[in-house]
Write an enzyme that holds these catalytic residues in place. Sequence first.
Site, PDB file in Angstrom:
ATOM      1  N   GLY A   1       0.862  -1.180   0.000  1.00  0.00           N
ATOM      2  CA  GLY A   1       0.000   0.000   0.000  1.00  0.00           C
ATOM      3  C   GLY A   1       0.891   1.219   0.000  1.00  0.00           C
ATOM      4  O   GLY A   1       1.135   1.871  -1.004  1.00  0.00           O
TER       5      GLY A   1
ATOM      6  N   ARG B   1      -2.144  10.887  10.911  1.00  0.00           N
ATOM      7  CA  ARG B   1      -0.980  10.076  11.285  1.00  0.00           C
ATOM      8  C   ARG B   1      -0.113  10.705  12.384  1.00  0.00           C
ATOM      9  O   ARG B   1       0.311  10.025  13.306  1.00  0.00           O
ATOM     10  CB  ARG B   1      -0.132   9.741  10.053  1.00  0.00           C
ATOM     11  CG  ARG B   1      -0.898   9.002   8.947  1.00  0.00           C
ATOM     12  CD  ARG B   1       0.010   8.396   7.896  1.00  0.00           C
ATOM     13  NE  ARG B   1       0.755   7.274   8.420  1.00  0.00           N
ATOM     14  CZ  ARG B   1       2.013   7.316   8.762  1.00  0.00           C
ATOM     15  NH1 ARG B   1       2.703   8.414   8.594  1.00  0.00           N
ATOM     16  NH2 ARG B   1       2.612   6.249   9.261  1.00  0.00           N
TER      17      ARG B   1
ATOM     18  N   TYR C   1      -0.139   8.225  15.532  1.00  0.00           N
ATOM     19  CA  TYR C   1       1.064   7.388  15.708  1.00  0.00           C
ATOM     20  C   TYR C   1       2.309   8.212  16.044  1.00  0.00           C
ATOM     21  O   TYR C   1       3.421   7.705  15.973  1.00  0.00           O
ATOM     22  CB  TYR C   1       1.392   6.619  14.421  1.00  0.00           C
ATOM     23  CG  TYR C   1       0.238   5.973  13.713  1.00  0.00           C
ATOM     24  CD1 TYR C   1      -0.430   4.877  14.266  1.00  0.00           C
ATOM     25  CD2 TYR C   1      -0.176   6.436  12.474  1.00  0.00           C
ATOM     26  CE1 TYR C   1      -1.470   4.275  13.598  1.00  0.00           C
ATOM     27  CE2 TYR C   1      -1.221   5.832  11.792  1.00  0.00           C
ATOM     28  CZ  TYR C   1      -1.867   4.751  12.367  1.00  0.00           C
ATOM     29  OH  TYR C   1      -2.897   4.156  11.688  1.00  0.00           O
TER      30      TYR C   1
ATOM     31  N   CYS D   1     -10.362  21.448  17.960  1.00  0.00           N
ATOM     32  CA  CYS D   1     -10.286  21.696  19.402  1.00  0.00           C
ATOM     33  C   CYS D   1      -9.736  20.483  20.150  1.00  0.00           C
ATOM     34  O   CYS D   1     -10.437  19.850  20.942  1.00  0.00           O
ATOM     35  CB  CYS D   1     -11.662  22.063  19.928  1.00  0.00           C
ATOM     36  SG  CYS D   1     -12.868  20.839  19.484  1.00  0.00           S
TER      37      CYS D   1
ATOM     38  N   TYR E   1      -2.455   6.542   3.647  1.00  0.00           N
ATOM     39  CA  TYR E   1      -3.133   6.697   4.934  1.00  0.00           C
ATOM     40  C   TYR E   1      -3.303   8.175   5.301  1.00  0.00           C
ATOM     41  O   TYR E   1      -3.231   8.555   6.463  1.00  0.00           O
ATOM     42  CB  TYR E   1      -2.377   5.924   6.036  1.00  0.00           C
ATOM     43  CG  TYR E   1      -2.144   4.478   5.661  1.00  0.00           C
ATOM     44  CD1 TYR E   1      -3.219   3.590   5.629  1.00  0.00           C
ATOM     45  CD2 TYR E   1      -0.883   4.004   5.273  1.00  0.00           C
ATOM     46  CE1 TYR E   1      -3.031   2.260   5.252  1.00  0.00           C
ATOM     47  CE2 TYR E   1      -0.694   2.682   4.895  1.00  0.00           C
ATOM     48  CZ  TYR E   1      -1.775   1.814   4.883  1.00  0.00           C
ATOM     49  OH  TYR E   1      -1.583   0.520   4.510  1.00  0.00           O
TER      50      TYR E   1
HETATM   51  N1  LLP Z   1      -2.168  -6.261   3.621  1.00  0.00           N
HETATM   52  C1  LLP Z   1      -2.812  -6.294   4.800  1.00  0.00           C
HETATM   53  C2  LLP Z   1      -3.507  -7.510   5.198  1.00  0.00           C
HETATM   54  C3  LLP Z   1      -2.803  -5.156   5.632  1.00  0.00           C
HETATM   55  O1  LLP Z   1      -3.433  -5.198   6.799  1.00  0.00           O
HETATM   56  C4  LLP Z   1      -2.121  -3.985   5.217  1.00  0.00           C
HETATM   57  C5  LLP Z   1      -2.112  -2.778   6.056  1.00  0.00           C
HETATM   58  C6  LLP Z   1      -1.471  -3.998   3.968  1.00  0.00           C
HETATM   59  C7  LLP Z   1      -1.507  -5.163   3.202  1.00  0.00           C
HETATM   60  C8  LLP Z   1      -0.743  -2.810   3.422  1.00  0.00           C
HETATM   61  O2  LLP Z   1       0.315  -2.462   4.237  1.00  0.00           O
HETATM   62  P1  LLP Z   1       1.395  -1.402   3.710  1.00  0.00           P
HETATM   63  O3  LLP Z   1       2.079  -1.984   2.514  1.00  0.00           O
HETATM   64  O4  LLP Z   1       0.701  -0.149   3.384  1.00  0.00           O
HETATM   65  O5  LLP Z   1       2.322  -1.248   4.871  1.00  0.00           O
HETATM   66  N2  LLP Z   1      -2.746   3.508   9.086  1.00  0.00           N
HETATM   67  C9  LLP Z   1      -1.387   3.034   9.319  1.00  0.00           C
HETATM   68  C10 LLP Z   1      -1.093   1.796   8.507  1.00  0.00           C
HETATM   69  C11 LLP Z   1      -2.064   0.666   8.761  1.00  0.00           C
HETATM   70  C12 LLP Z   1      -1.771  -0.544   7.919  1.00  0.00           C
HETATM   71  C13 LLP Z   1      -2.856  -1.539   8.010  1.00  0.00           C
HETATM   72  N3  LLP Z   1      -2.691  -2.699   7.174  1.00  0.00           N
HETATM   73  C14 LLP Z   1      -0.428   4.158   9.025  1.00  0.00           C
HETATM   74  O6  LLP Z   1      -0.870   5.261   8.704  1.00  0.00           O
HETATM   75  O7  LLP Z   1       0.764   3.981   9.166  1.00  0.00           O
END
Ligand code: LLP
Length: 403
Positions: free
Chosen positions: A260, A302, A306, A330, A359
């Site tokens: 992602g 974010r 985090y 606020c 994200y």
């Molecule tokens: N596959 C599964 C099953 C997942 O749960 C996720 C992300 C991905 C792929 C993609 O992961 P990536 O390649 O983007 O790391 N909101 C958080 C990130 C949450 C990720 C959730 N799952 C942030 O802003 O860092």
Amino acid sequence: MDYSLLAKKYNTPLYVYDFDYIQAQYNKIKKEFQARKSLVCYALKANSNLSLLKFMAELGAGFDCVSIGEVKRALLAGAKNYKIIYSGVGKSDEEIKEALNLDILMINLESDEEMKRVENIAKELGKKARISIRVNPNVDPKTHPYISTGLSKNKFGVSLNKARLMYLYAHKSEFLEPVGVHFHIGSQLTDLTPVIEAARIVSELLRELRALDIDIKFFDIGGGVGIKYENEEEPDLYSYAQGILAALGGQDATIVCEPGRFLVGNAGVFLTKVLYEKINDTKDGSHKRFVIVDGAMNDLIRPSLYEAFHEIKALKDGQKELCDVVGPICESGDFLGKDISLPKLENGDILVVKSAGAYGFSMSSNYNSRNRAAEVALQNGTDRLIRKRESFDDLIKNEKEFI
Ligand code: LLP
């Protein structure tokens, strides 16, 4: 790219995505796995703008979805149903039914009970559900605890032992067809050795299953490849891919990956306008400088959620001093950056918040009744609107009739 022109043309707060960059990232990951059959399933939770999905689909990407809403978004954008995976720790009966009717590539199961639900629903529909099982390999991904998913204490997936039993059950079922094995241990991983470690563990399971004549075709290694926000080392994709191939040890399977952030994170910036500066006197006689902007935690959560770092740049020069860049919401947690070095700013100056393609918009909300931002795509040197700024009418349209 002249961000001040874009800010003038489309107003702020604004998300801007460079589609050419996304294509280059897609090609990079595809190339590393070129020796094998592979399918890049973009995890659209990172950014699910329809035009962006259409662009991905045209590149040949598949999609990793976590709700039926995401499945439908991907299909609307032109995705092929046979390239769609539906994962997630909790799926409703309606969602399972729709996924089966849409005949997607596979439903990724995360518990025993879910398997039985899927089996029953497939039976009712007179279908055979193609499934994979998410294995939780209990490997520490060494990332922020909120985005760590591969330890037994996390809610995701099932243990190796449980997975074995589930595959045996599914293999015998008239209404289930096990076709894949899956793991995903966490996100924003700058060291990918834990993923390779997980791949070794899950590859052993694959070998066992095949020995039992369970014909698993897809080896799904999840997402998680990290990007550079600040001083991180970008992970080396070549050794990642080689590590995965070595873990597979010659077993023939289509490698599915679910990036992602890697595809879209550094393709995006968030543009926000300075409203004013403010200096607060503190108890010890020192001063605290705030730059108040029109973007906020509802647009980009974010940093608040985090404590994530996003580089923030002004489009003008001048003597720099430390400040917190904060929004109008606020909450004390409403900040885009803390202790950021910026020149003296005034009303109308534009700030560029970097690495905001993943994200960012997808986690945005209407908190404080703020309209969500507009989105713009850059491609071949031109810009185009891909999501209108929300209006007050959009905010109230589901409530208005009840007053
Ligand atoms: N596959 C599964 C099953 C997942 O749960 C996720 C992300 C991905 C792929 C993609 O992961 P990536 O390649 O983007 O790391 N909101 C958080 C990130 C949450 C990720 C959730 N799952 C942030 O802003 O860092």
